[in-house]
Motif scaffolding. Structure first.
Motif, PDB file in Angstrom:
ATOM      1  N   MET A   1     -10.052  -3.541  -7.416  1.00 45.10           N
ATOM      2  CA  MET A   1      -9.781  -2.215  -6.963  1.00 45.10           C
ATOM      3  C   MET A   1      -9.720  -2.180  -5.438  1.00 45.10           C
ATOM      4  SD  MET A   1     -11.701   1.379  -7.806  1.00 45.10           S
ATOM      5  CE  MET A   1     -11.803   1.008  -9.513  1.00 45.10           C
ATOM      6  N   ALA A   2     -10.633  -2.873  -4.776  1.00 45.58           N
ATOM      7  CA  ALA A   2     -10.651  -2.888  -3.314  1.00 45.58           C
ATOM      8  C   ALA A   2      -9.376  -3.519  -2.757  1.00 45.58           C
ATOM      9  CB  ALA A   2     -11.882  -3.634  -2.804  1.00 45.58           C
ATOM     10  N   VAL A   3      -8.925  -4.583  -3.389  1.00 53.16           N
ATOM     11  CA  VAL A   3      -7.706  -5.262  -2.921  1.00 53.16           C
ATOM     12  C   VAL A   3      -6.508  -4.317  -3.038  1.00 53.16           C
ATOM     13  CG1 VAL A   3      -6.122  -7.160  -3.364  1.00 53.16           C
ATOM     14  CG2 VAL A   3      -8.575  -7.566  -3.422  1.00 53.16           C
ATOM     15  N   ALA A   4      -6.404  -3.595  -4.135  1.00 54.86           N
ATOM     16  CA  ALA A   4      -5.307  -2.638  -4.300  1.00 54.86           C
ATOM     17  C   ALA A   4      -5.369  -1.571  -3.213  1.00 54.86           C
ATOM     18  CB  ALA A   4      -5.367  -2.000  -5.682  1.00 54.86           C
ATOM     19  N   HIS A   5      -6.566  -1.119  -2.892  1.00 47.70           N
ATOM     20  CA  HIS A   5      -6.734  -0.118  -1.829  1.00 47.70           C
ATOM     21  C   HIS A   5      -6.295  -0.685  -0.483  1.00 47.70           C
ATOM     22  CE1 HIS A   5      -8.338   3.264   0.372  1.00 47.70           C
ATOM     23  NE2 HIS A   5      -9.108   2.460   1.074  1.00 47.70           N
ATOM     24  N   TRP A   6      -6.679  -1.927  -0.202  1.00 43.17           N
ATOM     25  CA  TRP A   6      -6.281  -2.549   1.079  1.00 43.17           C
ATOM     26  C   TRP A   6      -4.760  -2.653   1.177  1.00 43.17           C
ATOM     27  CZ3 TRP A   6     -10.631  -6.349  -0.130  1.00 43.17           C
ATOM     28  CH2 TRP A   6     -11.823  -5.940   0.482  1.00 43.17           C
TER      29      TRP A   6
ATOM     30  N   ASP B   1      -2.494  -0.712   3.895  1.00 48.60           N
ATOM     31  CA  ASP B   1      -1.644  -1.520   4.762  1.00 48.60           C
ATOM     32  C   ASP B   1      -0.193  -1.039   4.689  1.00 48.60           C
ATOM     33  OD1 ASP B   1      -1.256  -3.762   6.571  1.00 48.60           O
ATOM     34  OD2 ASP B   1      -0.198  -4.712   4.887  1.00 48.60           O
ATOM     35  N   GLU B   2       0.250  -0.744   3.482  1.00 49.15           N
ATOM     36  CA  GLU B   2       1.617  -0.276   3.282  1.00 49.15           C
ATOM     37  C   GLU B   2       1.864   1.053   3.999  1.00 49.15           C
ATOM     38  OE1 GLU B   2       3.824   1.108  -0.649  1.00 49.15           O
ATOM     39  OE2 GLU B   2       3.392  -1.049  -0.656  1.00 49.15           O
ATOM     40  N   LEU B   3       0.842   1.908   4.063  1.00 46.14           N
ATOM     41  CA  LEU B   3       0.965   3.214   4.706  1.00 46.14           C
ATOM     42  C   LEU B   3       0.549   3.193   6.178  1.00 46.14           C
ATOM     43  CD1 LEU B   3      -0.401   5.485   1.863  1.00 46.14           C
ATOM     44  CD2 LEU B   3       1.972   5.145   2.526  1.00 46.14           C
ATOM     45  N   GLY B   4       0.085   2.026   6.657  1.00 43.17           N
ATOM     46  CA  GLY B   4      -0.357   1.921   8.046  1.00 43.17           C
ATOM     47  C   GLY B   4      -1.650   2.675   8.322  1.00 43.17           C
ATOM     48  N   MET B   5      -2.516   2.744   7.311  1.00 47.11           N
ATOM     49  CA  MET B   5      -3.792   3.454   7.448  1.00 47.11           C
ATOM     50  C   MET B   5      -4.937   2.458   7.392  1.00 47.11           C
ATOM     51  SD  MET B   5      -3.016   6.533   4.729  1.00 47.11           S
ATOM     52  CE  MET B   5      -4.710   7.041   4.738  1.00 47.11           C
ATOM     53  N   PRO B   6      -6.060   2.779   8.054  1.00 44.56           N
ATOM     54  CA  PRO B   6      -7.225   1.895   7.943  1.00 44.56           C
ATOM     55  C   PRO B   6      -7.854   2.027   6.559  1.00 44.56           C
ATOM     56  CG  PRO B   6      -7.789   3.845   9.211  1.00 44.56           C
ATOM     57  CD  PRO B   6      -6.303   3.914   8.935  1.00 44.56           C
ATOM     58  N   ALA B   7      -8.275   0.923   5.998  1.00 46.82           N
ATOM     59  CA  ALA B   7      -8.940   0.930   4.692  1.00 46.82           C
ATOM     60  C   ALA B   7     -10.422   1.219   4.883  1.00 46.82           C
ATOM     61  CB  ALA B   7      -8.753  -0.407   3.995  1.00 46.82           C
ATOM     62  N   LEU B   8     -10.939   2.151   4.122  1.00 47.71           N
ATOM     63  CA  LEU B   8     -12.366   2.449   4.145  1.00 47.71           C
ATOM     64  C   LEU B   8     -12.959   1.945   2.837  1.00 47.71           C
ATOM     65  CD1 LEU B   8     -12.349   6.139   5.449  1.00 47.71           C
ATOM     66  CD2 LEU B   8     -12.750   4.049   6.736  1.00 47.71           C
ATOM     67  N   VAL B   9     -13.486   0.744   2.870  1.00 45.91           N
ATOM     68  CA  VAL B   9     -14.082   0.147   1.680  1.00 45.91           C
ATOM     69  C   VAL B   9     -15.510  -0.221   2.015  1.00 45.91           C
ATOM     70  CG1 VAL B   9     -14.013  -1.787   0.065  1.00 45.91           C
ATOM     71  CG2 VAL B   9     -11.877  -0.768   0.877  1.00 45.91           C
ATOM     72  N   GLU B  10     -16.428   0.267   1.236  1.00 46.21           N
ATOM     73  CA  GLU B  10     -17.845  -0.065   1.386  1.00 46.21           C
ATOM     74  C   GLU B  10     -18.271  -0.826   0.144  1.00 46.21           C
ATOM     75  OE1 GLU B  10     -20.340   0.540   3.595  1.00 46.21           O
ATOM     76  OE2 GLU B  10     -19.288   1.766   5.065  1.00 46.21           O
TER      77      GLU B  10
END
Length: 94
Positions: free
Chosen positions: A1-6, A10-19
């Motif tokens: 799930m975290a990888v999909a979020h990253w 990345d595709e949207l040019g947004m920082p990933a917030l994963v804890e």
């Protein structure tokens, strides 16, 4: 799930917030602490996805503690295999 979020971020040019946190010895408290950190960030997370059946309860409790309204201020999702926790769409289909 975290990888999909990253990838999505990345595709949207947004920082990933994963804890990520250790599920042992007490995932309940560890998850509450992580959600609290996400809600204290600037900018604050606008959505939180939990990965345990109890995650929804933890996230909703943290939202209440921070004075946030769900879904107006915070979107909440949780992954569960518990059929009791199934949420149905408004038209009644799964």
């Amino acid at each position: 799930m975290a990888v999909a979020h990253w990838f999505w971020c990345d595709e949207l040019g947004m920082p990933a917030l994963v804890e990520q946190y250790a599920s042992l010895p007490d995932y309940f408290t560890a998850e509450q602490n992580v959600v609290s950190r996400l809600l204290h960030r600037d900018p604050r997370a606008d959505a939180v996805i939990g990965v345990y059946s109890d995650s929804g309860h933890n996230i909703l409790a943290a939202a209440r503690h921070h004075g946030l309204r769900v879904p107006r201020d915070l979107l909440v999702a949780c992954v569960s295999e518990d059929p009791v926790r199934v949420v149905r769409r408004r038209n009644g289909t799964p």
